[in-house]
Scaffold this active site. Structure first.
Site, PDB file in Angstrom:
ATOM      1  N   THR A 153       0.818  -1.213   0.000  1.00  7.45           N
ATOM      2  CA  THR A 153       0.000   0.000   0.000  1.00  7.45           C
ATOM      3  C   THR A 153       0.857   1.271   0.000  1.00  7.45           C
ATOM      4  OG1 THR A 153      -1.486   1.277   1.414  1.00  7.45           O
ATOM      5  CG2 THR A 153      -0.106  -0.289   2.529  1.00  7.45           C
ATOM      6  N   ASP A 154       0.265   2.360  -0.488  1.00  6.00           N
ATOM      7  CA  ASP A 154       0.969   3.656  -0.436  1.00  6.00           C
ATOM      8  C   ASP A 154       1.034   4.195   0.999  1.00  6.00           C
ATOM      9  OD1 ASP A 154      -1.729   4.299  -0.093  1.00  6.00           O
ATOM     10  OD2 ASP A 154      -1.765   5.867  -1.619  1.00  6.00           O
ATOM     11  N   GLU A 155       0.254   3.580   1.906  1.00  5.95           N
ATOM     12  CA  GLU A 155       0.194   4.117   3.275  1.00  5.95           C
ATOM     13  C   GLU A 155       1.530   3.978   4.006  1.00  5.95           C
ATOM     14  OE1 GLU A 155      -3.494   3.286   5.342  1.00  5.95           O
ATOM     15  OE2 GLU A 155      -4.558   2.999   3.459  1.00  5.95           O
ATOM     16  N   TYR A 188      -1.676  -0.432  10.937  1.00  2.94           N
ATOM     17  CA  TYR A 188      -1.809  -1.106   9.629  1.00  2.94           C
ATOM     18  C   TYR A 188      -0.604  -0.775   8.751  1.00  2.94           C
ATOM     19  CZ  TYR A 188      -3.219  -1.682   4.730  1.00  2.94           C
ATOM     20  OH  TYR A 188      -3.236  -2.007   3.392  1.00  2.94           O
ATOM     21  N   LYS A 246       2.453  -3.176   7.218  1.00  7.06           N
ATOM     22  CA  LYS A 246       2.724  -3.348   5.782  1.00  7.06           C
ATOM     23  C   LYS A 246       4.154  -2.887   5.465  1.00  7.06           C
ATOM     24  CE  LYS A 246       0.291  -4.597   2.907  1.00  7.06           C
ATOM     25  NZ  LYS A 246      -0.075  -5.944   2.371  1.00  7.06           N
TER      26      LYS A 246
HETATM   27  P1  NAD Z   1      -9.358  -7.608   2.177  1.00  7.71           P
HETATM   28  O1  NAD Z   1      -9.345  -7.309   3.637  1.00  7.71           O
HETATM   29  O2  NAD Z   1     -10.587  -7.343   1.378  1.00  7.71           O
HETATM   30  O3  NAD Z   1      -8.984  -9.153   1.936  1.00  7.71           O
HETATM   31  C1  NAD Z   1      -7.950  -9.785   2.626  1.00  7.71           C
HETATM   32  C2  NAD Z   1      -8.047 -11.274   2.334  1.00  7.71           C
HETATM   33  O4  NAD Z   1      -6.951 -11.932   3.023  1.00  7.71           O
HETATM   34  C3  NAD Z   1      -9.336 -11.940   2.841  1.00  7.71           C
HETATM   35  O5  NAD Z   1      -9.842 -12.812   1.866  1.00  7.71           O
HETATM   36  C4  NAD Z   1      -8.902 -12.689   4.090  1.00  7.71           C
HETATM   37  O6  NAD Z   1      -9.685 -13.841   4.355  1.00  7.71           O
HETATM   38  C5  NAD Z   1      -7.458 -13.053   3.737  1.00  7.71           C
HETATM   39  N1  NAD Z   1      -6.633 -13.243   4.936  1.00  7.71           N
HETATM   40  C6  NAD Z   1      -6.540 -12.431   6.006  1.00  7.71           C
HETATM   41  N2  NAD Z   1      -5.722 -12.960   6.931  1.00  7.71           N
HETATM   42  C7  NAD Z   1      -5.265 -14.125   6.422  1.00  7.71           C
HETATM   43  C8  NAD Z   1      -4.384 -15.141   6.887  1.00  7.71           C
HETATM   44  N3  NAD Z   1      -3.825 -15.043   8.102  1.00  7.71           N
HETATM   45  N4  NAD Z   1      -4.116 -16.197   6.099  1.00  7.71           N
HETATM   46  C9  NAD Z   1      -4.692 -16.304   4.862  1.00  7.71           C
HETATM   47  N5  NAD Z   1      -5.571 -15.393   4.385  1.00  7.71           N
HETATM   48  C10 NAD Z   1      -5.847 -14.314   5.148  1.00  7.71           C
HETATM   49  O7  NAD Z   1      -8.099  -6.822   1.594  1.00  7.71           O
HETATM   50  P2  NAD Z   1      -7.937  -6.038   0.219  1.00  7.71           P
HETATM   51  O8  NAD Z   1      -8.492  -4.682   0.367  1.00  7.71           O
HETATM   52  O9  NAD Z   1      -8.379  -6.899  -0.885  1.00  7.71           O
HETATM   53  O10 NAD Z   1      -6.341  -5.893   0.162  1.00  7.71           O
HETATM   54  C11 NAD Z   1      -5.541  -6.932  -0.386  1.00  7.71           C
HETATM   55  C12 NAD Z   1      -4.083  -6.521  -0.301  1.00  7.71           C
HETATM   56  O11 NAD Z   1      -3.859  -5.312  -1.013  1.00  7.71           O
HETATM   57  C13 NAD Z   1      -3.611  -6.267   1.136  1.00  7.71           C
HETATM   58  O12 NAD Z   1      -2.316  -6.782   1.262  1.00  7.71           O
HETATM   59  C14 NAD Z   1      -3.615  -4.753   1.242  1.00  7.71           C
HETATM   60  O13 NAD Z   1      -2.647  -4.326   2.169  1.00  7.71           O
HETATM   61  C15 NAD Z   1      -3.261  -4.353  -0.162  1.00  7.71           C
HETATM   62  N6  NAD Z   1      -3.783  -3.034  -0.588  1.00  7.71           N
HETATM   63  C16 NAD Z   1      -5.110  -2.736  -0.409  1.00  7.71           C
HETATM   64  C17 NAD Z   1      -5.590  -1.506  -0.855  1.00  7.71           C
HETATM   65  C18 NAD Z   1      -7.051  -1.135  -0.728  1.00  7.71           C
HETATM   66  O14 NAD Z   1      -7.438  -0.011  -1.044  1.00  7.71           O
HETATM   67  N7  NAD Z   1      -7.926  -2.042  -0.302  1.00  7.71           N
HETATM   68  C19 NAD Z   1      -4.728  -0.592  -1.470  1.00  7.71           C
HETATM   69  C20 NAD Z   1      -3.380  -0.941  -1.633  1.00  7.71           C
HETATM   70  C21 NAD Z   1      -2.928  -2.173  -1.194  1.00  7.71           C
HETATM   71  P1  TYD Z   2     -10.792   3.748   4.402  1.00  9.37           P
HETATM   72  O1  TYD Z   2     -11.745   3.295   3.344  1.00  9.37           O
HETATM   73  O2  TYD Z   2     -10.848   3.118   5.746  1.00  9.37           O
HETATM   74  O3  TYD Z   2      -9.325   3.629   3.756  1.00  9.37           O
HETATM   75  P2  TYD Z   2      -7.885   4.159   4.342  1.00  9.37           P
HETATM   76  O4  TYD Z   2      -8.052   4.588   5.739  1.00  9.37           O
HETATM   77  O5  TYD Z   2      -7.038   2.947   4.211  1.00  9.37           O
HETATM   78  O6  TYD Z   2      -7.491   5.271   3.416  1.00  9.37           O
HETATM   79  O7  TYD Z   2     -10.978   5.306   4.597  1.00  9.37           O
HETATM   80  C1  TYD Z   2     -10.842   6.221   3.522  1.00  9.37           C
HETATM   81  C2  TYD Z   2     -10.974   7.618   4.076  1.00  9.37           C
HETATM   82  O8  TYD Z   2     -12.297   7.798   4.551  1.00  9.37           O
HETATM   83  C3  TYD Z   2     -10.065   7.868   5.268  1.00  9.37           C
HETATM   84  O9  TYD Z   2      -9.608   9.212   5.209  1.00  9.37           O
HETATM   85  C4  TYD Z   2     -10.984   7.673   6.470  1.00  9.37           C
HETATM   86  C5  TYD Z   2     -12.332   8.135   5.944  1.00  9.37           C
HETATM   87  N1  TYD Z   2     -13.524   7.460   6.512  1.00  9.37           N
HETATM   88  C6  TYD Z   2     -14.605   8.219   6.981  1.00  9.37           C
HETATM   89  O10 TYD Z   2     -14.580   9.465   6.944  1.00  9.37           O
HETATM   90  N2  TYD Z   2     -15.687   7.547   7.469  1.00  9.37           N
HETATM   91  C7  TYD Z   2     -15.757   6.191   7.530  1.00  9.37           C
HETATM   92  O11 TYD Z   2     -16.771   5.636   8.022  1.00  9.37           O
HETATM   93  C8  TYD Z   2     -14.641   5.427   7.035  1.00  9.37           C
HETATM   94  C9  TYD Z   2     -14.660   3.928   7.084  1.00  9.37           C
HETATM   95  C10 TYD Z   2     -13.554   6.112   6.527  1.00  9.37           C
END
Ligand code: NAD
Ligand code: TYD
Length: 351
Positions: free
Chosen positions: A131-133, A157, A161
């Site tokens: 992630t960019d975070e 988080y 990462k």
């Molecule tokens: P998500 O939370 O929707 O899905 C995570 C998946 O991992 C689930 O299916 C869960 O069952 C599985 N999982 C969790 N713990 C596990 C374990 N101990 N063993 C095996 N499986 C396990 O997550 P997402 O939003 O799809 O993100 C996927 C990846 O991309 C993550 O690594 C996240 O850090 C990265 N990422 C997410 C975003 C975003 O905006 N969602 C952006 C950039 C990077």
């Molecule tokens: P989120 O979807 O949790 O992603 P991330 O924190 O990883 O960027 O949140 C996106 C943005 O929205 C973040 O600035 C937090 C804000 N947010 C709210 O204002 N209300 C909410 O209920 C949630 C879940 C997030």
């Protein structure tokens, strides 16, 4: 490369990556390895579940012995590692769960790949999706996250990462493991678990519930359609340089409050409600602790070196997303009621 394991393939992004790989590469055997935590949902994989090159393995990446055994049994040649605890708010209440899955789980996978590949790295690849975070927050509006931006994680988080990214690089530098890492901005799209901003707002607008905006809604996120992320992952997995890092993003920054207003407008139109109905649901709530102010990705490297481009404009992607939630109300209801967890029992009983 024929046998590819995708961890976290029942989650939001992972399910789109699984779908893309199963359909695009019939010559590959795709193993979806997922522990099915609250975020994993086999309904996300239903459309590919009968494909002859698709296999589901229920396993937990924190279980080192099991992960070793699975590498030996299935002889994986490629790893796309997405399994993680992914929600910042949950990391604030339970940081240790993030250390276990994101740090320990990643190191278990690295160890298993290193042991099983045993120096025979030709045709192998370990791809860590991050992630960019990890770069922290931006204050200067002119600034963007580059691949060279120093890590400065500020939430449990992002700290977990960042740590996993460091281990992946360490395994490349120390043991020569053929790794690659990408750091992507916020994703949105179908199958997004409704604890995250966009699906939560869509769900609450549908049900006339308050729309909780943290703080003043001034925080900025950079949004990318999930299928464009999956396309970027495909590109990097096949063409990315070993040992390298690529940032992924769509140059698409939105203040949370502006995004929520846009969603209200789209939803009012789709639901046939008078304009302005949904904005009345906006409720400012206590800010998230340590809330990062702004994320913004400079994605020029992947665009120039690997030729990847996002395919969708934000308004178009957001409309597609809203349409998906409106036509998949069953998915949404099952996720919010907890019923989705029945899928594992129904579909994989006895296997
Ligand atoms: P998500 O939370 O929707 O899905 C995570 C998946 O991992 C689930 O299916 C869960 O069952 C599985 N999982 C969790 N713990 C596990 C374990 N101990 N063993 C095996 N499986 C396990 O997550 P997402 O939003 O799809 O993100 C996927 C990846 O991309 C993550 O690594 C996240 O850090 C990265 N990422 C997410 C975003 C975003 O905006 N969602 C952006 C950039 C990077
Ligand atoms: P989120 O979807 O949790 O992603 P991330 O924190 O990883 O960027 O949140 C996106 C943005 O929205 C973040 O600035 C937090 C804000 N947010 C709210 O204002 N209300 C909410 O209920 C949630 C879940 C997030």
């Amino acid at each position: 490369m024929k046998k590819i394991v995708i961890t976290g393939g029942a989650g939001f992004i992972g399910s789109h990556v699984v779908r893309l790989f199963v359909n695009k590469y019939p010559e590959y055997q795709i193993y979806n390895l997922d522990a099915l935590t609250y975020a994993g949902n086999l309904a996300n994989n239903e459309d590919v579940s009968k494909a002859s090159n698709y296999h589901f393995i229920k396993a937990d990446i924190t279980d080192a012995e099991e992960i070793d055994r699975l590498f030996a049994e299935h002889k994986f040649e490629g790893v796309l590692h997405l399994a993680a605890e992914s929600h910042v708010d949950r990391s604030i209440t339970d940081p240790l769960a993030f250390v276990k899955t994101n740090v320990l789980g990643t190191v278990n996978l690295l160890q298993a790949a290193k042991r099983y590949w045993n120096g025979q790295f030709e045709g192998k690849r370990f791809y860590h999706i991050s992630t960019d975070e990890v770069y922290g927050e931006l204050h200067n509006p002119e600034e963007f996250f580059l691949e060279t931006t120093p890590y400065d994680p500020r939430s449990p988080y992002s700290a977990s990462k960042a740590s996993s990214d460091h281990f992946v690089r360490a395994f490349h530098e120390t043991y020569g493991l053929p790794t690659v890492i990408t750091n992507c901005s916020n994703n949105y799209g179908p199958n997004h678990f409704p604890e995250k901003l966009i699906p939560l707002m869509i769900h609450n607008i549908m049900h006339n519930k308050p729309l909780p905006v943290y703080g003043k809604g001034e925080n900025v996120r950079d949004w990318l359609f999930v299928i464009d992320h999956a396309r970027a992952i495909d590109t990097v997995f096949h063409d990315g340089k070993i040992g390298d890092t690529y940032n992924i993003g769509g140059f698409n920054e939105w203040k949370n409050i502006d995004l929520v207003h846009l969603l209200c407008k789209i939803m009012d139109e789709k639901l046939g409600r008078p304009t302005g109905t949904s904005t009345q649901l906006i409720t400012y709530v206590t800010d998230r602790a340590g809330h990062d102010l702004r994320y913004a990705i400079d994605a020029n490297k992947i665009m120039k070196e690997l030729g990847w481009q996002p395919s969708l404009q934000f308004e178009e992607g957001l409309e597609k997303t809203v349409d998906w939630y409106l036509t998949n109300e069953k998915w949404l209801n099952e996720v919010t009621s907890g019923d989705y967890q029945k899928y594992y029992t129904n579909m994989y009983q006895g296997r």
